[in-house]
Design a protein around this motif. Structure first.
Motif, PDB file in Angstrom:
ATOM      1  N   LEU A 185      72.071 -43.860  67.673  1.00  0.00           N
ATOM      2  CA  LEU A 185      71.364 -44.504  66.549  1.00  0.00           C
ATOM      3  C   LEU A 185      70.136 -45.234  67.086  1.00  0.00           C
ATOM      4  O   LEU A 185      69.045 -45.117  66.537  1.00  0.00           O
ATOM      5  N   VAL A 186      70.326 -45.954  68.183  1.00  0.00           N
ATOM      6  CA  VAL A 186      69.202 -46.713  68.764  1.00  0.00           C
ATOM      7  C   VAL A 186      68.101 -45.755  69.213  1.00  0.00           C
ATOM      8  O   VAL A 186      66.918 -45.991  68.962  1.00  0.00           O
ATOM      9  N   ALA A 187      68.496 -44.643  69.852  1.00  0.00           N
ATOM     10  CA  ALA A 187      67.486 -43.673  70.313  1.00  0.00           C
ATOM     11  C   ALA A 187      66.683 -43.139  69.121  1.00  0.00           C
ATOM     12  O   ALA A 187      65.462 -43.000  69.183  1.00  0.00           O
ATOM     13  N   ARG A 188      67.357 -42.874  68.005  1.00  0.00           N
ATOM     14  CA  ARG A 188      66.656 -42.344  66.824  1.00  0.00           C
ATOM     15  C   ARG A 188      65.764 -43.407  66.191  1.00  0.00           C
ATOM     16  O   ARG A 188      64.684 -43.113  65.691  1.00  0.00           O
ATOM     17  N   LEU A 189      66.240 -44.642  66.180  1.00  0.00           N
ATOM     18  CA  LEU A 189      65.412 -45.727  65.615  1.00  0.00           C
ATOM     19  C   LEU A 189      64.154 -45.917  66.458  1.00  0.00           C
ATOM     20  O   LEU A 189      63.060 -46.129  65.932  1.00  0.00           O
TER      21      LEU A 189
END
Ligand SMILES: Cc1cc2nc3c(=O)[nH]c(=O)nc-3n(C[C@H](O)[C@H](O)[C@H](O)COP(=O)(O)OP(=O)(O)OC[C@H]3O[C@@H](n4cnc5c(N)ncnc54)[C@H](O)[C@@H]3O)c2cc1C
Length: 340
Positions: A70-74
């Motif tokens: 999720l963090v990588a996509r954000l």
């Protein structure tokens, strides 16, 4: 601004957790430039520091996504707007500028001037509650850890987990699959974890896969040169026990210190910043707040709630910075992603 430590921007976002990262995106969509500061060395806040490998099930559109993903996509979503990150530094001082806006100074001497500030500081400069054990600091980071970032690091190890909450129980269940031995020390027989997790813990204990060391508490550590060899535990009555161990994971929760933010004159309620949910405004002009750090009636401490607050805060910051040009509401399907 001329030198590398001085910067000028529309918005400074304090905190690069999931909500801070999405705030970059929402600010970009209304064409506001952002600098982002985080005390940790990496973006992602709690998701990165506390549970990168855990799946999250309540992010809209993702039936299941690991916190690190999720963090990588954000970060990818925010990258379109070229945010400038200042990591590994804590925002310490905030001063109002005579021309309006705020001047922020970090622990490493970076100075940021901004028209508006959006606080996405989560639980603040968070840190683990450390058990009061002699000589503990010599083992920290070598054989005593407060976070598990990679469970593979514990493969084949004798792991002692201390604590009775969700983290202790969840990591005991997870590490039992890779560790040579998992012992769980808790001062009571009853755990404060989700009932299904506790049931699984007890089943693994009955099957001899996990040792439940209850009701005991940590007493002292054996070892040398940062390498643990055993954890000594004791009951309230003074009965002692030695557990041979390679690693100790104390999970006694986080201290929720807001840190310097608590001294900025913000209206606080139980250590959280009071905002108007309609605007994300705090009691300070041009300082907005989003995510876990805020409170208002009905506030839900969820990532998705923080995302919605980010959209509101970005529009409020826009209205403040560009009072002469009211924002024309557009869907992203119409506007696309404007270039930075
Ligand atoms: C084990 C666990 C499981 C969870 N599971 C879920 C779930 O399934 N679904 C869900 O919606 N939520 C879940 N949550 C909660 C979720 O992680 C939080 O709601 C979310 O992280 C809040 O995001 P945030 O960006 O507001 O704050 P945070 O993630 O806390 O990030 C705040 C950042 O601000 C930084 N910061 C603070 N003060 C300063 C300062 N002065 N200077 C510089 N930096 C500063 C901190 O270093 C931190 O990186 C879970 C939490 C935990 C602990």
């Amino acid at each position: 601004m001329a030198d590398q430590h001085h910067h000028q921007t529309d918005v400074v976002i304090v905190g690069a957790g999931p909500v801070g990262l999405f705030t970059v995106f929402e600010c970009g969509m209304v064409r506001l430039s952002c600098h982002v500061v985080d005390a940790l060395d990496d973006a992602g806040g709690q998701c990165t520091a506390l549970y990168p490998e855990k799946p999250i099930y309540d992010i809209p559109g993702f039936p299941r996504i690991d916190a690190a993903d999720l963090v990588a996509r954000l970060k990818e979503q925010a990258a379109a707007f070229k945010p400038v990150y200042h990591l590994g530094q804590q925002v310490q001082a905030v001063e109002a500028m005579s021309e309006g806006g705020w001047r922020l100074t970090t622990s490493t001497g970076t100075v940021l001037r901004a028209r508006a500030v959006i606080l996405a500081a989560g639980v603040g400069a968070f840190g683990p509650n450390r058990p009061p054990l002699d000589g503990l600091s010599a083992f920290e980071g070598r054989s005593v850890f407060y976070y598990v970032t990679q469970r593979e690091a514990f493969r084949g190890k004798r792991v002692v987990i201390a604590g009775g909450g969700d983290s202790a129980v969840d990591w005991a269940l997870s590490l039992a699959e890779v560790a040579a031995r998992v012992s769980v020390i808790h001062r009571r027989a009853k755990f404060r974890a989700a009932p299904e997790s506790e049931a699984r813990l007890n089943a693994l204990a009955d099957a001899g896969k996990i040792d439940l060391v209850v009701p005991y508490q940590l007493h002292s550590l054996d070892g040398a040169d940062g390498q643990l060899t055993a954890v000594n535990v004791t009951t309230l009555d003074g009965a002692e026990k030695k557990i041979e161990a390679d690693v100790l994971l104390p999970f006694f929760g986080l201290s929720m210190a807001l840190g310097p933010i608590a001294d900025w004159g913000m209206a606080l309620e139980r250590n959280q910043i009071v905002t108007d949910p309609a605007t994300a405004a705090t009691n300070k002009p041009a300082i907005f707040a989003v995510g876990d750090v805020v409170t208002y009636p009905g506030k839900l401490k969820l990532i998705l709630t923080g995302f919605a607050e980010a959209a509101i805060a970005a529009r409020s910051a826009y209205a403040l910075i560009h009072p002469e040009t009211p924002l024309h509401f557009e869907y992203s399907t119409t506007s696309g992603v404007p270039s930075a």
